[in-house]
Design an enzyme around this catalytic site. Structure first.
Site, PDB file in Angstrom:
ATOM      1  CG  ASP A 114      -1.802  -1.166   1.356  1.00 33.63           C
ATOM      2  OD1 ASP A 114      -2.170  -1.721   0.317  1.00 33.63           O
ATOM      3  OD2 ASP A 114      -2.143  -1.554   2.491  1.00 33.63           O
ATOM      4  CG  ASP A 135      -8.179  -5.252   0.129  1.00 33.27           C
ATOM      5  OD1 ASP A 135      -9.417  -5.333   0.135  1.00 33.27           O
ATOM      6  OD2 ASP A 135      -7.511  -4.976   1.147  1.00 33.27           O
ATOM      7  CG  PHE A 136      -9.735  -2.675  -5.501  1.00 33.09           C
ATOM      8  CD1 PHE A 136      -9.013  -1.548  -5.148  1.00 33.09           C
ATOM      9  CD2 PHE A 136      -9.092  -3.682  -6.212  1.00 33.09           C
ATOM     10  CE1 PHE A 136      -7.687  -1.404  -5.530  1.00 33.09           C
ATOM     11  CE2 PHE A 136      -7.761  -3.550  -6.599  1.00 33.09           C
ATOM     12  CZ  PHE A 136      -7.056  -2.402  -6.243  1.00 33.09           C
ATOM     13  CE  LYS A 137     -11.281  -3.931   2.866  1.00 34.14           C
ATOM     14  NZ  LYS A 137      -9.979  -3.605   2.262  1.00 34.14           N
ATOM     15  CB  SER A 149      -8.418  -5.444  11.093  1.00 31.48           C
ATOM     16  OG  SER A 149      -8.268  -4.472  10.082  1.00 31.48           O
ATOM     17  N   GLY A 209      -4.076  -6.545  10.008  1.00 31.89           N
ATOM     18  CA  GLY A 209      -4.121  -5.897  11.326  1.00 31.89           C
ATOM     19  C   GLY A 209      -2.953  -6.259  12.214  1.00 31.89           C
ATOM     20  N   GLY A 235       0.722  -5.934  13.690  1.00 28.79           N
ATOM     21  CA  GLY A 235       1.716  -4.858  13.834  1.00 28.79           C
ATOM     22  C   GLY A 235       1.071  -3.513  14.092  1.00 28.79           C
ATOM     23  CD  GLN A 248      -5.316  -2.422  10.741  1.00 28.57           C
ATOM     24  OE1 GLN A 248      -6.458  -2.615  11.149  1.00 28.57           O
ATOM     25  NE2 GLN A 248      -4.952  -2.778   9.526  1.00 28.57           N
ATOM     26  N   GLY A 260      -2.626  -6.018  16.081  1.00 27.44           N
ATOM     27  CA  GLY A 260      -2.823  -7.468  16.128  1.00 27.44           C
ATOM     28  C   GLY A 260      -1.502  -8.208  16.329  1.00 27.44           C
TER      29      GLY A 260
HETATM   30  P1  XMP Z   1      -1.261  -2.772   7.538  1.00 32.18           P
HETATM   31  O1  XMP Z   1      -0.385  -1.678   7.072  1.00 32.18           O
HETATM   32  O2  XMP Z   1      -2.196  -2.364   8.637  1.00 32.18           O
HETATM   33  O3  XMP Z   1      -2.158  -3.096   6.244  1.00 32.18           O
HETATM   34  O4  XMP Z   1      -0.518  -4.040   7.861  1.00 32.18           O
HETATM   35  C1  XMP Z   1      -3.256  -3.975   6.249  1.00 32.18           C
HETATM   36  C2  XMP Z   1      -3.810  -4.081   4.882  1.00 32.18           C
HETATM   37  O5  XMP Z   1      -5.005  -4.815   4.945  1.00 32.18           O
HETATM   38  C3  XMP Z   1      -6.116  -3.988   4.593  1.00 32.18           C
HETATM   39  N1  XMP Z   1      -7.090  -4.236   5.632  1.00 32.18           N
HETATM   40  C4  XMP Z   1      -8.123  -4.980   5.457  1.00 32.18           C
HETATM   41  N2  XMP Z   1      -8.511  -5.606   4.369  1.00 32.18           N
HETATM   42  N3  XMP Z   1     -10.293  -6.450   5.646  1.00 32.18           N
HETATM   43  C5  XMP Z   1      -9.619  -6.326   4.465  1.00 32.18           C
HETATM   44  O6  XMP Z   1     -10.048  -6.907   3.465  1.00 32.18           O
HETATM   45  C6  XMP Z   1      -9.930  -5.846   6.775  1.00 32.18           C
HETATM   46  O7  XMP Z   1     -10.516  -5.984   7.830  1.00 32.18           O
HETATM   47  C7  XMP Z   1      -8.789  -5.055   6.647  1.00 32.18           C
HETATM   48  N4  XMP Z   1      -8.133  -4.334   7.557  1.00 32.18           N
HETATM   49  C8  XMP Z   1      -7.071  -3.845   6.881  1.00 32.18           C
HETATM   50  C9  XMP Z   1      -5.653  -2.576   4.562  1.00 32.18           C
HETATM   51  O8  XMP Z   1      -6.353  -1.831   3.611  1.00 32.18           O
HETATM   52  C10 XMP Z   1      -4.217  -2.782   4.199  1.00 32.18           C
HETATM   53  O9  XMP Z   1      -4.111  -3.015   2.801  1.00 32.18           O
END
Ligand code: XMP
Length: 259
Positions: free
Chosen positions: A24, A89-91, A147, A212, A214, A216, A218
């Site tokens: 990202d 990952d565009f949900k 997360s 999540g 590190g 975030q 987790g």
């Molecule tokens: P970090 O920098 O926090 O990035 O390690 C985490 C990555 O995961 C995405 N993200 C999620 N993607 N469901 C998802 O599909 C989630 O609950 C979620 N939480 C974080 C975030 O956009 C980043 O790419």
């Protein structure tokens, strides 16, 4: 099992890794040559960590400035050269024709799987995305419990089904992941209790992807003990001074737990 899952499992064995890189990276939009610099940095991070990860997840940070059939293509080729599956990952969270249009573009551009939001439902929502993925060996991963702290406002709600049974939204989504034939579910590593509960429902048959770790908050140990299959890790790797070492360290930490 979809081709996507087969490739992921093959790569997990080859690289002895359960780490999906969330690539990202972003640079200030006004900066001179920011697109070139962004692509160069993204390709460098990927080349550094390629032996220590099992796949790559791309989000808006790269898609918007680089473009799906433009700058992103060299990154997609790199990932393919390293044998790493690519997750978009565009949900996906819209009505059928839009979800289908977007998925087709991601698959045609070289992505191996998409992440979708089960809130939109099957009929007129995700049915055709699943159908298209199945036909082409691609994967669909469903959000089951996100997360961030506000995830409980949606995924953690209690819901009443038509027969009057009360359950949590994420339990319903985990059941749907089974009946719809999903290739993975996303449950935040910040919610190890949810990982455990979802694991009980999907019975180890559907991989659990946990973001999540590190930044975030987790923890690898709690998530993997609870049933996480793959950790999704971004900032802890690409913001590190030594992304290769950061990825290798997280990989080893996980391997210690699951051995
Ligand atoms: P970090 O920098 O926090 O990035 O390690 C985490 C990555 O995961 C995405 N993200 C999620 N993607 N469901 C998802 O599909 C989630 O609950 C979620 N939480 C974080 C975030 O956009 C980043 O790419």
């Amino acid at each position: 099992m979809s081709l996507f899952r087969e490739r992921l499992e093959k790569c997990a064995r080859k690289n002895e890794s359960r780490v999906v890189l969330a690539l990202d990276l972003s640079l200030p939009v006004g900066e001179k040559d920011f697109k070139k610099k962004l692509l160069k940095k993204a390709r460098w991070v990927l080349s550094e960590v390629s032996e220590h990860v099992v796949g790559v997840k791309v989000n808006f940070q790269l898609l918007l400035p680089l473009g799906l059939f433009d700058g992103l293509q060299s990154l997609i080729r790199d990932a393919s050269g390293y044998g790493l599956p690519l997750i978009a990952d565009f949900k996906l969270n819209d009505v059928e024709h839009t979800n289908e249009w977007a998925s087709r573009h991601f698959f045609d551009a070289g992505f191996d799987a998409v992440i979708a939001n089960p809130f939109v439902g099957w009929k007129g929502g995700l049915e055709t995305v699943f159908g298209m993925a199945k036909k082409s060996g691609k994967g669909v991963i469903l959000l089951v419990y996100m997360s961030h702290p506000g995830a409980n406002e949606g995924y953690g709600q209690r819901v009443v089904s038509e027969d009057g049974t009360i359950s949590f939204q994420y339990e319903v989504f985990a059941e749907r992941a089974k009946s719809w034939g999903a290739d993975g579910v996303v449950v935040g590593a910040t919610q190890p209790k949810m990982v455990e509960r979802v694991y009980r429902i999907v019975g180890g048959k559907i991989p659990i992807f946990s973001p999540g770790i590190g930044v975030q908050g987790g923890a690898v140990s709690e998530a993997f003990k609870a049933g996480t299959t793959y950790a999704i890790v971004g900032r802890s790797i690409y913001e590190s001074e030594d992304p290769r070492k950061a990825a290798a360290d997280i990989k080893e930490e996980i391997n210690e737990i699951i051995k």
